[in-house]
Scaffold this motif. Structure first.
Motif, PDB file in Angstrom:
ATOM      1  N   SER A 173      -1.854 -11.999  -2.774  1.00 31.72           N
ATOM      2  CA  SER A 173      -1.581 -12.920  -3.877  1.00 31.72           C
ATOM      3  C   SER A 173      -0.616 -13.997  -3.407  1.00 31.72           C
ATOM      4  CB  SER A 173      -0.969 -12.148  -5.046  1.00 31.72           C
ATOM      5  OG  SER A 173       0.327 -11.708  -4.700  1.00 31.72           O
TER       6      SER A 173
ATOM      7  N   THR B  88       0.849  -1.191   0.000  1.00 32.06           N
ATOM      8  CA  THR B  88       0.000   0.000   0.000  1.00 32.06           C
ATOM      9  C   THR B  88       0.880   1.235   0.000  1.00 32.06           C
ATOM     10  OG1 THR B  88      -1.862  -1.046   1.137  1.00 32.06           O
ATOM     11  CG2 THR B  88      -1.659   1.347   1.369  1.00 32.06           C
TER      12      THR B  88
ATOM     13  N   PRO C  55      -4.685  -5.383  -1.809  1.00 33.41           N
ATOM     14  CA  PRO C  55      -5.908  -6.137  -1.522  1.00 33.41           C
ATOM     15  C   PRO C  55      -5.809  -6.863  -0.196  1.00 33.41           C
ATOM     16  CG  PRO C  55      -4.602  -7.251  -3.200  1.00 33.41           C
ATOM     17  CD  PRO C  55      -3.982  -5.896  -2.996  1.00 33.41           C
ATOM     18  N   VAL C  56      -6.947  -7.059   0.440  1.00 38.18           N
ATOM     19  CA  VAL C  56      -6.972  -7.746   1.732  1.00 38.18           C
ATOM     20  C   VAL C  56      -6.464  -9.173   1.590  1.00 38.18           C
ATOM     21  CG1 VAL C  56      -8.449  -8.541   3.601  1.00 38.18           C
ATOM     22  CG2 VAL C  56      -8.854  -6.292   2.563  1.00 38.18           C
TER      23      VAL C  56
ATOM     24  N   ASP D 244      -7.857   5.514  -3.495  1.00 42.61           N
ATOM     25  CA  ASP D 244      -7.171   4.747  -4.530  1.00 42.61           C
ATOM     26  C   ASP D 244      -7.238   5.486  -5.867  1.00 42.61           C
ATOM     27  OD1 ASP D 244      -6.469   2.751  -2.842  1.00 42.61           O
ATOM     28  OD2 ASP D 244      -7.494   1.142  -3.913  1.00 42.61           O
TER      29      ASP D 244
ATOM     30  N   THR E  96      -3.925   0.691  -2.845  1.00 39.18           N
ATOM     31  CA  THR E  96      -4.114  -0.048  -1.596  1.00 39.18           C
ATOM     32  C   THR E  96      -4.012  -1.532  -1.886  1.00 39.18           C
ATOM     33  OG1 THR E  96      -5.592   1.671  -0.734  1.00 39.18           O
ATOM     34  CG2 THR E  96      -5.663  -0.481   0.349  1.00 39.18           C
TER      35      THR E  96
END
Length: 377
Positions: free
Chosen positions: A354, A203, A350-351, A324, A348
């Motif tokens: 990956s 982020t 992702p929660v 964003d 930002t």
């Protein structure tokens, strides 16, 4: 994608206020013919306090270049690791995930660079690239981000650690009595900052374009004279006016990217002094509030050289960041006269990480910062 994650910043525990600075100038230079001018210039900096690595009594004593440089090395080794650990934590990475370290400093000298010591003591891979930058002064913070961006463009899976270590108080020269030197004695402060540029994930500011610009025939406007007693800072009276020739370069990098430099969402600008920010507000046609992060750094810490831009970015994070896709500009200015600029958008992470990010952060446990450090965040 190269993303500048949240920086960590630490300032030393010793503090000198503006009032104390002015009182010292009056007592140390009471017979100086230009003392009223120097006092006015110092008072106009807007600096309320600065942090220094030694008590002011020791700072004013000059034991010689060798002892000062030994102190620089000792203080760097004592203070940098905790800031590095905090920056790695902000980026959710381990030392083993770093592919290059960019170390910037213009206030002391080490060979090998502190990068070698960090690799040997903090668990960075032995193949970590080392890029020490010592002669770009205040512009080096922007240059470090740009070189990290370049590296991530060449190696998209790479991660770069940036470290800025500036102990400006160790460059105090009691025999330098020019108005520019007296002004610098009341302007510069000490700080250590670090940040990670991630090739994937994270982020922060996704760097999209970078650019350098040199103002012709200004090499002697900001310079060091290296003498037996160390680094003597030379500051030309024309420096505060450099935003007029530099502003077109800021407009040009934005135009080349299809953006308008006057209509961005955030600005991270090196706070060399209030005149720099005031003039840039005029030439970019943006409100003074646009530079609030840089002004806050200047007010609370003084000019902390290459660490300014990282501290201003840290303040952007602390304010909650931006939406964003918000677009911004970062610029550092220094000897040359050199400008190191970049453009980026807020992103930002992702929660749900990956698979690449899961691989990078598994097993990471950040260690607590050393309690002796003040202001690390």
């Amino acid at each position: 994608m190269a993303t500048l994650c949240k920086p960590a910043v630490s300032v030393p525990e010793h503090v000198i206020t503006m009032e104390e600075t002015l009182d010292l100038a009056r007592s140390l230079h009471k017979d100086h013919p230009q003392l009223p001018l120097a006092l006015r210039l110092i008072g106009n900096t807007g600096v309320t306090q600065r942090h220094i690595v030694q008590p002011i009594e020791e700072t004013l004593r000059h034991p010689g270049f060798q002892e000062r440089n030994e102190l620089y090395e000792a203080e760097a080794k004592a203070r940098v690791p905790a800031v590095v650990r905090a920056a790695l934590g902000h980026a959710e990475l381990r030392a083993a995930d770093i592919d290059m370290i960019v170390y910037v400093s213009c206030t002391g000298f080490m060979m090998p660079s502190l990068t070698a010591w960090l690799i040997n003591t903090m668990g960075f891979p032995s193949h970590t690239r080392q890029v020490p930058i010592a002669q770009l002064g205040c512009a080096a913070g922007g240059a470090a981000i740009n070189r990290a961006h370049d590296f991530c463009l060449a190696y998209p899976d790479a991660n770069v650690l940036i470290v800025a270590c500036e102990f400006c108080s160790l460059c105090y020269q009691p025999t330098d009595l020019g108005v520019g030197s007296l002004l610098s004695n009341g302007l510069f402060g000490d700080a250590v900052a670090a940040a990670v540029v991630r090739g994937h994930g994270g982020t922060g500011i996704k760097v999209e374009r970078n650019h350098s610009h040199l103002v012709p025939d200004t090499e002697d406007w900001i310079a060091y004279s290296v003498r037996e007693t160390g680094f003597h800072f030379l500051l030309d009276k024309r420096v505060p006016k450099t935003m007029e020739p530099l502003a077109p370069a800021l407009h040009e990098i934005a135009r080349a990217h299809g953006w308008n430099a006057s209509g961005l969402d955030f600005y991270i600008i090196h706070a060399g002094g209030p005149r720099i920010l005031d003039d840039l507000s005029h030439f970019l046609e943006v409100p003074p509030e646009a530079f609030r992060f840089s002004r806050a750094t200047l007010t609370e810490y003084g000019n902390i050289a290459s660490a300014v831009v990282l501290d201003a970015v840290r303040r952007l994070f602390d304010e909650g960041g931006v939406r964003d896709g918000a677009r911004g500009m970062l610029a550092g200015f220094g000897p040359g006269i050199t400008a190191e600029m970049c453009l980026g958008s807020w992103v930002t992470a992702p929660v749900v990480a990956s698979s690449l990010n899961i691989r990078r952060v598994v097993g990471y446990r950040p260690r607590a910062a050393q309690p002796a450090l003040r202001g690390a965040r």
